[in-house]
Design a protein around this motif. Structure first.
Motif, PDB file in Angstrom:
ATOM      1  N   UNK A 177       3.104   7.185   2.510  1.00 25.94           N
ATOM      2  CA  UNK A 177       4.481   7.090   2.027  1.00 25.94           C
ATOM      3  C   UNK A 177       4.628   5.914   1.073  1.00 25.94           C
ATOM      4  N   UNK A 178       5.712   5.936   0.316  1.00 27.63           N
ATOM      5  CA  UNK A 178       5.995   4.850  -0.627  1.00 27.63           C
ATOM      6  C   UNK A 178       6.128   3.523   0.119  1.00 27.63           C
ATOM      7  N   UNK A 179       6.746   3.564   1.302  1.00 20.78           N
ATOM      8  CA  UNK A 179       6.922   2.348   2.107  1.00 20.78           C
ATOM      9  C   UNK A 179       5.568   1.783   2.534  1.00 20.78           C
ATOM     10  N   UNK A 180       4.655   2.649   2.984  1.00 18.30           N
ATOM     11  CA  UNK A 180       3.335   2.207   3.426  1.00 18.30           C
ATOM     12  C   UNK A 180       2.556   1.588   2.275  1.00 18.30           C
ATOM     13  N   UNK A 181       2.626   2.220   1.115  1.00 19.07           N
ATOM     14  CA  UNK A 181       1.898   1.711  -0.057  1.00 19.07           C
ATOM     15  C   UNK A 181       2.412   0.338  -0.461  1.00 19.07           C
ATOM     16  N   UNK A 182       3.727   0.167  -0.457  1.00 25.63           N
ATOM     17  CA  UNK A 182       4.305  -1.147  -0.784  1.00 25.63           C
ATOM     18  C   UNK A 182       3.845  -2.205   0.204  1.00 25.63           C
ATOM     19  N   UNK A 183       3.787  -1.840   1.485  1.00 23.92           N
ATOM     20  CA  UNK A 183       3.349  -2.766   2.520  1.00 23.92           C
ATOM     21  C   UNK A 183       1.895  -3.172   2.309  1.00 23.92           C
ATOM     22  N   UNK A 184       1.025  -2.203   2.021  1.00 30.74           N
ATOM     23  CA  UNK A 184      -0.382  -2.493   1.755  1.00 30.74           C
ATOM     24  C   UNK A 184      -0.530  -3.411   0.545  1.00 30.74           C
TER      25      UNK A 184
END
Length: 300
Positions: A22-29
């Protein structure tokens, strides 16, 4: 010599295309890796292939010195382990310095849920005379009837509903779709909202789009908007109940298990890829059994 920032775009592309993150996961990574790059700079390390096991351990020590939670440290460690695993696959580094770093055991918190009496209190407090009141009832019934995530609810379109079959198509995390059954209460609330609530607002605001849940301006409802609505419902119903959107998901799973549903079925309904994610709800039901036993047994 390869700098981490040079490899980061390829890793992000890998997360998007191959892992369907997800976009949220990618931003977190991305934030976690950028934080590690800053650590490398402070330690005078210029190349990602120069990082060793002891450097990884030092990075964890720095995280603990900031009093971060075990969950946060574990997430950052897991992110960097995945990053280096990708780099090894691409032949950019020879070793993964985070492969031998043990993840800290997360503090396991039991998910908080609402009792059926508390939910009935919320449902009975709803005002069904206005378009937004009908929307609130449909939202509450939908979240509790399906246990879907708030973001999944906000993504539902009108064409995803099938009233004849009593199902809704849910677009889950990792682009995994699933069909969820709708109970009679949810179907009735959704039908009333679509016919007498949503249609009225969309006409008055001259808006046109396929999203099911809308705000008073006729725009698609956002997760932040859902939190605001649930807070307002709580204030009307009872001040002694604390409610966040995920508690309806927790309540859905807990009530199913308490009433005899098997774990695999609940896993499918929640859209969990691993059954270990669902097993936490068995702890909740066991805790509930213990409380009932202690309150009811003469020699407890």
């Amino acid at each position: 010599m390869l700098h981490a920032n040079q490899a980061l775009p390829s890793f992000i592309e890998y997360l998007q295309i191959e892992k369907n993150c997800s976009h949220y996961t990618i931003e977190s990574y991305q934030r976690d890796i950028e934080e590690f790059v800053l650590f490398m700079t402070e330690q005078g390390m210029k190349s990602i292939d120069s990082v060793e096991y002891f450097d990884a351990r030092l990075f964890l020590t720095k995280l603990y010195e900031r009093n971060l939670s075990k969950r946060t440290v574990a997430r950052k460690t897991s992110c960097l382990r995945s990053f280096y695993k990708f780099l090894m696959r691409e032949g950019l580094v020879k070793e993964n310095p985070f492969s031998l770093v043990s993840l800290p055991k997360k503090d396991q918190k039991l998910p908080r849920f609402l009792y059926e009496e508390e939910l009935n209190q919320l449902f009975s407090s709803l005002e069904l005379e206005s378009p937004m009141g009908l929307r609130d009832a449909a939202l509450l019934e939908l979240l509790y009837a399906t246990g879907i995530r708030v973001s999944e609810g906000c993504d539902i379109k009108l064409q995803d509903l099938d009233f004849s079959l009593g199902t809704v198509l849910v677009h889950g995390k990792g682009k995994k779709d699933r069909y969820m059954p709708l109970g009679q209460y949810a179907k009735d609330a959704l039908a009333s909202y679509i016919q007498d609530g949503r249609a009225t607002v969309m006409t008055s605001q001259a808006k046109s789009h396929p999203f099911l849940l809308i705000n008073f301006r006729g725009d698609p409802l956002t997760p932040r908007g859902v939190r605001y609505i649930l807070t307002a419902i709580i204030k009307k119903a009872a001040n002694n109940i604390e409610l966040h959107p995920h508690m309806l998901r927790h309540s859905f799973a807990t009530h199913l298990l308490n009433n005899g549903a098997d774990l695999r079925t609940v896993q499918e309904l929640l859209g969990h890829s691993k059954i270990s994610s669902t097993q936490i709800y068995t702890h909740v039901t066991k805790e509930q059994l213990r409380k009932v036993y202690n309150a009811s047994h003469p020699r407890a």
